[in-house]
Design a protein around this motif. Sequence first.
Motif, PDB file in Angstrom:
ATOM      1  N   ILE A   1       0.877  -1.125  -0.085  1.00 36.80           N
ATOM      2  CA  ILE A   1      -0.186   0.090   0.088  1.00 36.80           C
ATOM      3  C   ILE A   1       0.807   1.223   0.001  1.00 36.80           C
ATOM      4  CG2 ILE A   1      -1.862   1.228   1.338  1.00 36.80           C
ATOM      5  CD1 ILE A   1      -2.969  -1.215   2.329  1.00 36.80           C
ATOM      6  N   PHE A   2       2.190   1.124   0.866  1.00 36.22           N
ATOM      7  CA  PHE A   2       2.974   2.371   0.638  1.00 36.22           C
ATOM      8  C   PHE A   2       4.036   2.491  -0.195  1.00 36.22           C
ATOM      9  CE2 PHE A   2       0.631   4.499   3.915  1.00 36.22           C
ATOM     10  CZ  PHE A   2       0.169   3.524   4.998  1.00 36.22           C
ATOM     11  N   LYS A   3       3.962   1.543  -1.103  1.00 36.16           N
ATOM     12  CA  LYS A   3       5.034   1.469  -2.331  1.00 36.16           C
ATOM     13  C   LYS A   3       4.832   2.925  -3.024  1.00 36.16           C
ATOM     14  CE  LYS A   3       4.825  -1.491  -5.959  1.00 36.16           C
ATOM     15  NZ  LYS A   3       5.595  -1.225  -7.093  1.00 36.16           N
TER      16      LYS A   3
ATOM     17  N   LEU B   1      -7.186   9.415   3.619  1.00 34.54           N
ATOM     18  CA  LEU B   1      -5.961   9.496   3.906  1.00 34.54           C
ATOM     19  C   LEU B   1      -4.913   9.023   3.277  1.00 34.54           C
ATOM     20  CD1 LEU B   1      -6.911   8.364   7.817  1.00 34.54           C
ATOM     21  CD2 LEU B   1      -5.808  10.318   7.123  1.00 34.54           C
ATOM     22  N   LEU B   2      -5.314   7.767   2.592  1.00 34.97           N
ATOM     23  CA  LEU B   2      -4.178   7.404   1.690  1.00 34.97           C
ATOM     24  C   LEU B   2      -3.810   8.209   0.296  1.00 34.97           C
ATOM     25  CD1 LEU B   2      -5.241   3.663   1.384  1.00 34.97           C
ATOM     26  CD2 LEU B   2      -3.303   4.526   2.566  1.00 34.97           C
ATOM     27  N   LEU B   3      -4.734   8.599  -0.235  1.00 38.15           N
ATOM     28  CA  LEU B   3      -4.572   9.649  -1.370  1.00 38.15           C
ATOM     29  C   LEU B   3      -3.907  10.919  -1.180  1.00 38.15           C
ATOM     30  CD1 LEU B   3      -8.112   9.095  -3.152  1.00 38.15           C
ATOM     31  CD2 LEU B   3      -5.956   8.371  -4.053  1.00 38.15           C
ATOM     32  N   LEU B   4      -3.981  11.400   0.315  1.00 41.66           N
ATOM     33  CA  LEU B   4      -3.420  12.698   0.410  1.00 41.66           C
ATOM     34  C   LEU B   4      -2.087  12.435   1.058  1.00 41.66           C
ATOM     35  CD1 LEU B   4      -6.696  14.563   1.298  1.00 41.66           C
ATOM     36  CD2 LEU B   4      -5.132  14.637  -0.799  1.00 41.66           C
ATOM     37  N   ASP B   5      -1.835  11.281   1.393  1.00 40.06           N
ATOM     38  CA  ASP B   5      -0.469  10.921   2.204  1.00 40.06           C
ATOM     39  C   ASP B   5       0.686  11.836   1.522  1.00 40.06           C
ATOM     40  OD1 ASP B   5       2.026   9.406   2.723  1.00 40.06           O
ATOM     41  OD2 ASP B   5       0.719   8.911   4.462  1.00 40.06           O
TER      42      ASP B   5
END
Lengths: 302, 302
Positions: free
Chosen positions: A65-67, B133-137
């Motif tokens: 997910i954090f790639k 949260l994931l998209l804006l990381d």
Amino acid sequence: MTKTDLPRPSASITREPAQKTPPPRRPVRSRTRWIIFAALIAAGVLFLLPFYWILVASLQPASMIFKTPPNAFPNPLTLDNYVTLLTSTSFPIWFLNSTLVALLHVLTVLPITAAAAYGFAKFRFRARNALFFYVLAFMMVPIQVLVVPLYIGFLKTGLANTYLPLILPWAATPFSIFLLRQWMIKIPDEILEAARVDGSSEFRIFRSIVIPLSMPAISTIVIIEFLWSWNNFFFPALVTTSNDAFTLPVGIASFVTNGSAGDRLYGPLAAASVLTIVPVVVVFVLLQRHFMAGILTAGVSK
Amino acid sequence: MGASELRAPRARRRQNWATPYLFIAPALLVLTIFWLGPVVVSIILSFTAWGGFGTPVFVGLDNFAKMLDDSALVAGASNTLWYAAAAIAVVAPLGLLLALALNDPNVPGRVTLRSVFFVPGIAATAAVSISFLLLLDTRVGLVNYVLGRAGVGPVPWLSSPNWSKTSVLVFFAWAAVGFVMIYFIAGLQAVPADVLDAARVDGASRWATLLFVTLPQLRPTVAFVVVIITINTLQIFVEPFILTDGGPNNSSTSASLVLFESGVRLARLGYASAIGLVIFAVTIVVSLVQLRLLGVFADDQD
């Protein structure tokens, strides 16, 4: 088409046409139309992106997910996150809670608001306007004013982690009463009078005539109230303190706010989000027209 | 003819007087116990200091006086007003644009497109926030990745006081636009066809028709939309709570979030109640001002 079908120009100059015919609708230049259409499609894709993204994230092993760079079309798809979610977290309990609470909510709110709406719609009694205004006034009260006392009340009576705080205070919603009343007003009085003359009891009239005739409005209310309960966050987050009492939104939030960003299990978290969103979206897609019609009715009647 | 007929109506009337009250009673009971009660308790509590144990201590207007010194609340209040103004400025025009585009019978698939823009509004906010949260990381989010490809440096969407409010607003707007679009579609469809035809007959261009015919007809809808957006943003809670937890240094916190923290994390229940009342008062005042400015007088048709 022969020439004789068209009015001869010289004739029309001397004679006023009986009715001025509007000029044909000017079609928007097709280029503009296609630009607008393309823009709409692009915007649509953007709008659906968060859904796609969370779906993709849920199907990837957590490490991926954090790639960087982020992968839009991940190859190793896995259901591991779902398995983890369902076996080693409280998710199943939360899902059960949300489902039961939503069902119970709809089952309580419907009879109570329908009855009240009918009372306000089809009867004349002295305090009617005052009481209806009383009900409507509550629409202006924001939930923030209610939550602290409700929270205290349920806490002190030991009912905080039951379903009751999520059902009882919401068993009558001003909005639904308003919507149903607007609809029921339109039911012809003659039908009700005829039933009364035939000796029907008021309750029977309500049950067998009014309710069936109000089905469109009722299904709108069912959808709205179910959604509201399923998505509800503020008060459930406040009043439930025990993990087992959480509803889905509260449970998901607890994943996020407990522990720092690094601790969050984003894999199962994404899976939890998907499972929370999917039922609602599926139902929506199936009942699209109902939804739209419902919101339209709600909007227009204001 | 005769005594029996004369008696029957009177008997019906006697049996009827209680019926409407019976129908509306359950709803009135719920509203009075769980809505009016808490409002009254809220008012009383707001003049006390209470941690939840023992008895509340009467402190007069202390809670209200303290508000101005509470940096978190001041930030929350100003942020909330910012959210309201920004939401109106962004969501209303976007919703109108979409409504205009998707009300046009020439657009293929417009019903599906309407659903596409509407679906974000029905997904549980807490669940979808994970996606944002994931998209804006900052490091691994898709948004920064795309921006990076365009040569724009990574933007700290959620971790910088400069961007936290914007991120929360984008999240809110994404979910709200669909509803507003539907309200405007309803409004557009309520514009009488003969008015539009008259404009066409008089040779008005599409722009002129839009500005001078359609928009004035939409005034009630615009008023409704503005008030609804306002009421919803003044109470905004879930978006800032999950996305940024009030943002770095209260940069994205809202009044409701401060209320939540005062009540839950700090156990200052009297203070929290006071905040709730202020939110309530501001909501009413702002709504009334807006309705007045938009030329709508609160009414209740009967």
